[in-house]
Write a protein that holds these residues in place. Structure first.
Motif, short mmCIF file in Angstrom:
data_model
loop_
_atom_site.label_atom_id
_atom_site.label_comp_id
_atom_site.label_asym_id
_atom_site.label_seq_id
_atom_site.Cartn_x
_atom_site.Cartn_y
_atom_site.Cartn_z
N LEU A 70 0.72 -1.65 0.11
CA LEU A 70 -0.12 -0.56 0.13
C LEU A 70 0.75 1.17 -0.04
O LEU A 70 0.98 1.97 -1.09
CB LEU A 70 -0.49 0.04 1.02
N TYR A 71 1.92 1.35 0.99
CA TYR A 71 2.63 2.17 0.90
C TYR A 71 3.62 2.21 -0.59
O TYR A 71 3.95 3.84 -0.76
CB TYR A 71 3.30 2.42 2.32
N ALA A 72 3.99 1.86 -0.54
CA ALA A 72 5.32 1.67 -2.05
C ALA A 72 4.13 2.01 -3.39
O ALA A 72 4.68 3.19 -3.96
CB ALA A 72 5.59 0.41 -2.47
N ILE A 73 3.04 0.98 -3.45
CA ILE A 73 2.35 2.19 -4.26
C ILE A 73 1.19 3.53 -4.01
O ILE A 73 1.51 4.68 -5.30
CB ILE A 73 0.97 1.99 -4.57
N VAL A 74 1.39 4.06 -3.34
CA VAL A 74 0.99 5.51 -2.79
C VAL A 74 1.90 6.41 -3.20
O VAL A 74 1.57 7.93 -3.39
CB VAL A 74 0.55 5.84 -1.18
N LEU A 75 3.25 6.17 -2.83
CA LEU A 75 4.72 6.96 -2.69
C LEU A 75 5.35 6.91 -4.43
O LEU A 75 5.13 7.85 -4.72
CB LEU A 75 5.52 5.93 -2.74
N PHE A 76 5.00 6.34 -4.41
CA PHE A 76 4.98 5.47 -6.26
C PHE A 76 3.80 7.11 -6.80
O PHE A 76 4.19 7.67 -8.12
CB PHE A 76 4.79 3.71 -6.80
#
Length: 263
Positions: free
Chosen positions: A194-200
Motif C-alpha cells: 500500500l505505502y509503496a503504491i501511494v508513494l509511487f
C-alpha cells in the motif's frame, strides 16, 4: 534487524502526517474559492477508503493512533470533497451538497459500527481472513483515488493544477516513514505494498509537474502572474475611477443645491 524503538517512532510520525496532510489542501481550496484540477472523485474515494481502514484497525485491536488516524483522515477527506462539490467548477446547490455529504456520513458510521461489531469477535477467535479482505479493499480504494489526478494532468498536458504540493509532500512523507517503520520493524506485506503504491503514484505527480515546468511551464506561470497583476491593477484603477465619479456627482449636486438660482 528488528528495531522496536525505530518502528514506533517512524510509525508514529507517519501516522501523524497521514492524520493532518489534507489540512494544507483544505486551506488552499478555501483561499482560492476554486477546486479546478482537484478531482472530486479523488477526495470521495479517499473518504470512502477511510471506512474500511477504520474497520480494519479497530477490528484488529490496533494501537490508539492507528484507530484515530482513519477517523481524522475520513473527516478531512470529507471536508475537501465537500469543497470540490461547492466551489467551481462543480458548484452544487447547498441543499444537494448537504444531502450528499450527510448521506455519506450516515452510511459511513453505519458500516463502521456494523462491521466492527460483526468482525472483531471473528478476528479475536482466530479467523483473520475477513479483516484481511477489508484491509485490501481500503488499500485499493486509496490507491485508485490517486488515478483521477493523472486524467487532470493529461488534460493540461502535464501540468499539475489545483493540488497543493505541501499536502502532497506530507502525504508522501507519511507513506515513506510508515514504509521504513515496517522495514525496520515487523514486516507487513499488505501495508508495505500500500505505502509503496501511494508513494509511487505521488512521486509520479511530482515528476509530471517538474517535466512540465522544465518544458516551458515557467513561462506560462510568469505570464499568468503578469495577467493577474494587470487584472488586479485594472480593478483597483476601476474602483478609483468609480469612486472619483461618485465624488464628482456628489460635488455637482451639492453645488446645485447651494446655488442662488436653485429653487
Amino acid at each position: 534487524m528488528y528495531n522496536g524503538v525505530a518502528e514506533n517512532v517512524l510509525g508514529t510520525m507517519g501516522t501523524i502526517f497521514w492524520c493532518i496532510q489534507l489540512i494544507p489542501q483544505i486551506v488552499h481550496n478555501y483561499k482560492r474559492k476554486d477546486c479546478e484540477g482537484l478531482p472530486p472523485s479523488m477526495m470521495f474515494l479517499w473518504a470512502l477508503s477511510g471506512i474500511p481502514f477504520s474497520i480494519y484497525f479497530v477490528g484488529t485491536d490496533g494501537s490508539i493512533p492507528l484507530r484515530i488516524q482513519p477517523q481524522l483522515f475520513t473527516l478531512f477527506c470529507t471536508i475537501s470533497w465537500s469543497q470540490t462539490l461547492y466551489y467551481p467548477p462543480v458548484r452544487l446547490p447547498k441543499w444537494r451538497l448537504v444531502a450528499y455529504v450527510g448521506s455519506f456520513l450516515v452510511v459511513a458510521l453505519g458500516l463502521e459500527f456494523g462491521f466492527i461489531f460483526w468482525l472483531r469477535p471473528v478476528y479475536r477467535h482466530g479467523t483473520h481472513w475477513p479483516m484481511l479482505v477489508v484491509g485490501i479493499v481500503a488499500s485499493v480504494l486509496l490507491a485508485i483515488g490517486l488515478l483521477p489526478p493523472y486524467f487532470e494532468i493529461w488534460k493540461r498536458r502535464g501540468r499539475v493544477y489545483g493540488i497543493n504540493f505541501f499536502f502532497l509532500s506530507m502525504d508522501s512523507a507519511g507513506a515513506l516513514l510508515s514504509m521504513i517503520s515496517i522495514i525496520v520493524g515487523t514486516m507487513d506485506i499488505m501495508s508495505m505494498v500500500l505505502y509503496a503504491i501511494v508513494l509511487f503514484l505521488e512521486m509520479g505527480i511530482f515528476l509530471c509537474q517538474i517535466v512540465w515546468y522544465l518544458a516551458g511551464g515557467r513561462q506560462v506561470i510568469k505570464k499568468e502572474k503578469a495577467e493577474r497583476k494587470e487584472a488586479k491593477n485594472f480593478k483597483e484603477l476601476d474602483l478609483v475611477k468609480v469612486d472619483s465619479d461618485e465624488n464628482t456627482t456628489y460635488d455637482q449636486a451639492e453645488k446645485e443645491e447651494t446655488s442662488p438660482n436653485h429653487v
